[in-house]
Structure formats: structure tokens, C-alpha cells
Design a protein around this motif. Structure first.
Motif, PDB file in Angstrom:
ATOM      1  N   MET A  71       0.814  -1.138  -0.126  1.00  0.00           N
ATOM      2  CA  MET A  71       0.121  -0.157  -0.195  1.00  0.00           C
ATOM      3  C   MET A  71       0.842   1.011   0.032  1.00  0.00           C
ATOM      4  N   ALA A  72       1.970   1.232   0.732  1.00  0.00           N
ATOM      5  CA  ALA A  72       2.877   2.331   0.776  1.00  0.00           C
ATOM      6  C   ALA A  72       3.261   2.680  -0.659  1.00  0.00           C
ATOM      7  N   ARG A  73       3.759   1.523  -1.283  1.00  0.00           N
ATOM      8  CA  ARG A  73       4.397   1.840  -2.659  1.00  0.00           C
ATOM      9  C   ARG A  73       3.230   2.276  -3.782  1.00  0.00           C
ATOM     10  N   VAL A  74       1.836   2.060  -3.513  1.00  0.00           N
ATOM     11  CA  VAL A  74       1.240   2.370  -4.344  1.00  0.00           C
ATOM     12  C   VAL A  74       0.795   3.979  -4.203  1.00  0.00           C
ATOM     13  N   ASP A  75       1.064   4.421  -3.042  1.00  0.00           N
ATOM     14  CA  ASP A  75       1.119   5.976  -2.817  1.00  0.00           C
ATOM     15  C   ASP A  75       2.483   6.175  -2.300  1.00  0.00           C
ATOM     16  N   ASP A  76       3.731   6.072  -3.027  1.00  0.00           N
ATOM     17  CA  ASP A  76       4.976   6.141  -2.540  1.00  0.00           C
ATOM     18  C   ASP A  76       5.389   7.495  -1.875  1.00  0.00           C
ATOM     19  N   ALA A  77       4.987   8.549  -2.663  1.00  0.00           N
ATOM     20  CA  ALA A  77       5.371   9.850  -2.116  1.00  0.00           C
ATOM     21  C   ALA A  77       4.072  10.470  -1.471  1.00  0.00           C
ATOM     22  N   GLY A  78       3.251   9.693  -1.062  1.00  0.00           N
ATOM     23  CA  GLY A  78       1.888  10.575  -0.650  1.00  0.00           C
ATOM     24  C   GLY A  78       1.508  10.264   0.681  1.00  0.00           C
ATOM     25  N   VAL A  79       0.151  10.510   1.102  1.00  0.00           N
ATOM     26  CA  VAL A  79      -0.439  10.408   2.336  1.00  0.00           C
ATOM     27  C   VAL A  79      -0.355   8.878   3.201  1.00  0.00           C
ATOM     28  N   VAL A  80      -0.297   7.914   2.164  1.00  0.00           N
ATOM     29  CA  VAL A  80      -0.187   6.418   2.628  1.00  0.00           C
ATOM     30  C   VAL A  80       0.973   6.079   3.125  1.00  0.00           C
ATOM     31  N   ARG A  81       2.174   6.616   2.464  1.00  0.00           N
ATOM     32  CA  ARG A  81       3.485   6.231   2.979  1.00  0.00           C
ATOM     33  C   ARG A  81       3.865   7.069   4.108  1.00  0.00           C
ATOM     34  N   GLU A  82       3.189   8.295   4.204  1.00  0.00           N
ATOM     35  CA  GLU A  82       3.482   9.147   5.381  1.00  0.00           C
ATOM     36  C   GLU A  82       2.788   8.443   6.688  1.00  0.00           C
ATOM     37  N   ALA A  83       1.757   8.019   6.461  1.00  0.00           N
ATOM     38  CA  ALA A  83       0.881   7.564   7.534  1.00  0.00           C
ATOM     39  C   ALA A  83       1.434   5.992   8.178  1.00  0.00           C
ATOM     40  N   VAL A  84       1.990   5.272   7.131  1.00  0.00           N
ATOM     41  CA  VAL A  84       2.576   4.058   7.672  1.00  0.00           C
ATOM     42  C   VAL A  84       3.823   4.631   8.400  1.00  0.00           C
ATOM     43  N   GLY A  85       4.477   5.519   7.709  1.00  0.00           N
ATOM     44  CA  GLY A  85       5.761   6.060   8.681  1.00  0.00           C
ATOM     45  C   GLY A  85       5.306   6.312  10.110  1.00  0.00           C
ATOM     46  N   PHE A  86       4.299   7.163  10.077  1.00  0.00           N
ATOM     47  CA  PHE A  86       3.986   7.609  11.441  1.00  0.00           C
ATOM     48  C   PHE A  86       3.394   6.550  12.458  1.00  0.00           C
ATOM     49  N   LEU A  87       2.564   5.496  11.922  1.00  0.00           N
ATOM     50  CA  LEU A  87       2.143   4.617  12.645  1.00  0.00           C
ATOM     51  C   LEU A  87       3.102   3.734  12.964  1.00  0.00           C
ATOM     52  N   ARG A  88       4.207   3.448  12.333  1.00  0.00           N
ATOM     53  CA  ARG A  88       5.432   2.497  12.788  1.00  0.00           C
ATOM     54  C   ARG A  88       6.006   3.027  13.988  1.00  0.00           C
ATOM     55  N   ASN A  89       5.687   4.224  14.368  1.00  0.00           N
ATOM     56  CA  ASN A  89       6.429   4.662  15.751  1.00  0.00           C
ATOM     57  C   ASN A  89       5.562   4.545  16.945  1.00  0.00           C
ATOM     58  N   PHE A  90       4.546   3.841  16.790  1.00  0.00           N
ATOM     59  CA  PHE A  90       3.652   3.355  17.991  1.00  0.00           C
ATOM     60  C   PHE A  90       3.844   1.810  18.348  1.00  0.00           C
ATOM     61  N   GLU A  91       3.907   1.748  19.631  1.00  0.00           N
ATOM     62  CA  GLU A  91       4.385   0.495  20.062  1.00  0.00           C
ATOM     63  C   GLU A  91       3.275  -0.710  19.783  1.00  0.00           C
ATOM     64  N   ASP A  92       2.037  -0.251  19.607  1.00  0.00           N
ATOM     65  CA  ASP A  92       1.019  -1.393  19.550  1.00  0.00           C
ATOM     66  C   ASP A  92       0.673  -1.577  17.943  1.00  0.00           C
ATOM     67  N   TYR A  93       1.197  -0.731  17.173  1.00  0.00           N
ATOM     68  CA  TYR A  93       0.897  -0.869  15.950  1.00  0.00           C
ATOM     69  C   TYR A  93       1.207  -2.187  15.279  1.00  0.00           C
ATOM     70  N   GLU A  94       2.286  -2.572  15.306  1.00  0.00           N
ATOM     71  CA  GLU A  94       2.605  -3.880  14.581  1.00  0.00           C
ATOM     72  C   GLU A  94       1.776  -4.972  15.110  1.00  0.00           C
ATOM     73  N   ARG A  95       1.536  -5.123  16.224  1.00  0.00           N
ATOM     74  CA  ARG A  95       0.477  -6.112  16.932  1.00  0.00           C
ATOM     75  C   ARG A  95      -0.821  -6.188  16.347  1.00  0.00           C
ATOM     76  N   LEU A  96      -1.349  -4.901  16.330  1.00  0.00           N
ATOM     77  CA  LEU A  96      -2.416  -4.439  15.809  1.00  0.00           C
ATOM     78  C   LEU A  96      -2.892  -4.902  14.244  1.00  0.00           C
ATOM     79  N   ARG A  97      -2.003  -4.635  13.469  1.00  0.00           N
ATOM     80  CA  ARG A  97      -1.456  -4.714  12.178  1.00  0.00           C
ATOM     81  C   ARG A  97      -1.836  -6.056  11.928  1.00  0.00           C
ATOM     82  N   GLU A  98      -0.794  -6.754  12.482  1.00  0.00           N
ATOM     83  CA  GLU A  98      -0.997  -8.125  12.320  1.00  0.00           C
ATOM     84  C   GLU A  98      -2.248  -9.075  12.856  1.00  0.00           C
ATOM     85  N   GLN A  99      -2.712  -8.509  13.830  1.00  0.00           N
ATOM     86  CA  GLN A  99      -4.166  -9.109  14.187  1.00  0.00           C
ATOM     87  C   GLN A  99      -5.100  -9.111  13.003  1.00  0.00           C
ATOM     88  N   GLY A 100      -5.098  -7.739  12.675  1.00  0.00           N
ATOM     89  CA  GLY A 100      -6.264  -7.616  11.251  1.00  0.00           C
ATOM     90  C   GLY A 100      -5.735  -8.114  10.160  1.00  0.00           C
TER      91      GLY A 100
END
Length: 125
Positions: A71-100
């Protein structure tokens, strides 16, 4: 390997829909489990058939991370890439991503009623 590659279950209509979504929208090669080269197979985890994988020269992203990277590569320079970078800063994000990811993956039959394409291994030549 020079081109990022999405490795997916090519006997799953839902998985095929997602693979072709990325293929149509990003500079990515799609490869089904049945078409793995020995070199690509060697880069994947032992139980690679448990989920999809996004393989680059430097990394192998598996399961939820594989779709996130796609998804980040679909929007490589846009809001999706920025959102992914932002979310990766949160401790619980990876766990929630994988549960989803697991919740959706375990219900592919249901989701495939809405998003599905004939898998490559079931297509007639």
C-alpha cells in the motif's frame, strides 16, 4: 532482484484480487507460490505459505507488513507512505496490524465474495 516482488497464494481468489491491485498500481512484480524460483523461495520464511510476502533487495516483509508495504508503494510519495511511517512509531501498531491481517486472512472465503479474481492456478490457458 531489482524489482520489488509480492509473493502470494495463487490458488486464492481474494489473494489474487489484492496481488493484481498492487500489480496495476505500483511498480511491483507479483509471483504466486506455485511460480517461486529457488532464489526467491530461499529468501522467504520457513512457513511461507502462511501469508503473503513483499520482497525487496534489502527486506522481506511478511503477513500484514507485506500488504502495508504494498500500500505504501501504491502511494509512494503521498499520504499512505506518510501514515505508514507515522504508525510505525507506535508500540502497539505492529501487533494490531498483524491481528487485522490474520482476521481477514482467516476469513478469505467471506471477503472473497466481495473482492475476488480467478486465481492463476485455476485459469484455463
Amino acid at each position: 532482484m531489482t524489482e520489488p516482488t509480492l509473493v502470494f497464494d495463487d490458488d486464492c481468489g481474494f489473494c489474487t484480487w489484492w496481488a493484481e491491485f498492487f500489480d496495476d498500481r505500483a511498480d511491483v512484480r507479483i509471483v504466486g507460490f506455485t511460480d517461486l524460483t529457488p532464489e526467491l523461495r530461499e529468501r522467504l520464511p520457513e512457513n511461507y505459505e502462511d501469508c503473503s510476502h513483499f520482497v525487496t533487495d534489502d527486506e522481506v516483509y511478511s503477513c500484514g507488513a507485506s500488504l502495508e508495504e504494498g500500500m505504501a508503494r501504491v502511494d509512494d510519495a503521498g499520504v499512505v507512505r506518510e501514515a505508514v511511517g507515522f504508525l510505525r512509531n507506535f508500540e502497539d501498531y505492529e501487533r494490531l496490524r498483524e491481528q487485522g491481517y490474520r482476521r481477514v486472512a482467516h476469513n478469505r472465503d467471506f471477503w472473497g465474495q466481495y473482492l475476488s479474481k480467478t486465481p492463476p492456478v485455476r485459469r484455463e490457458e
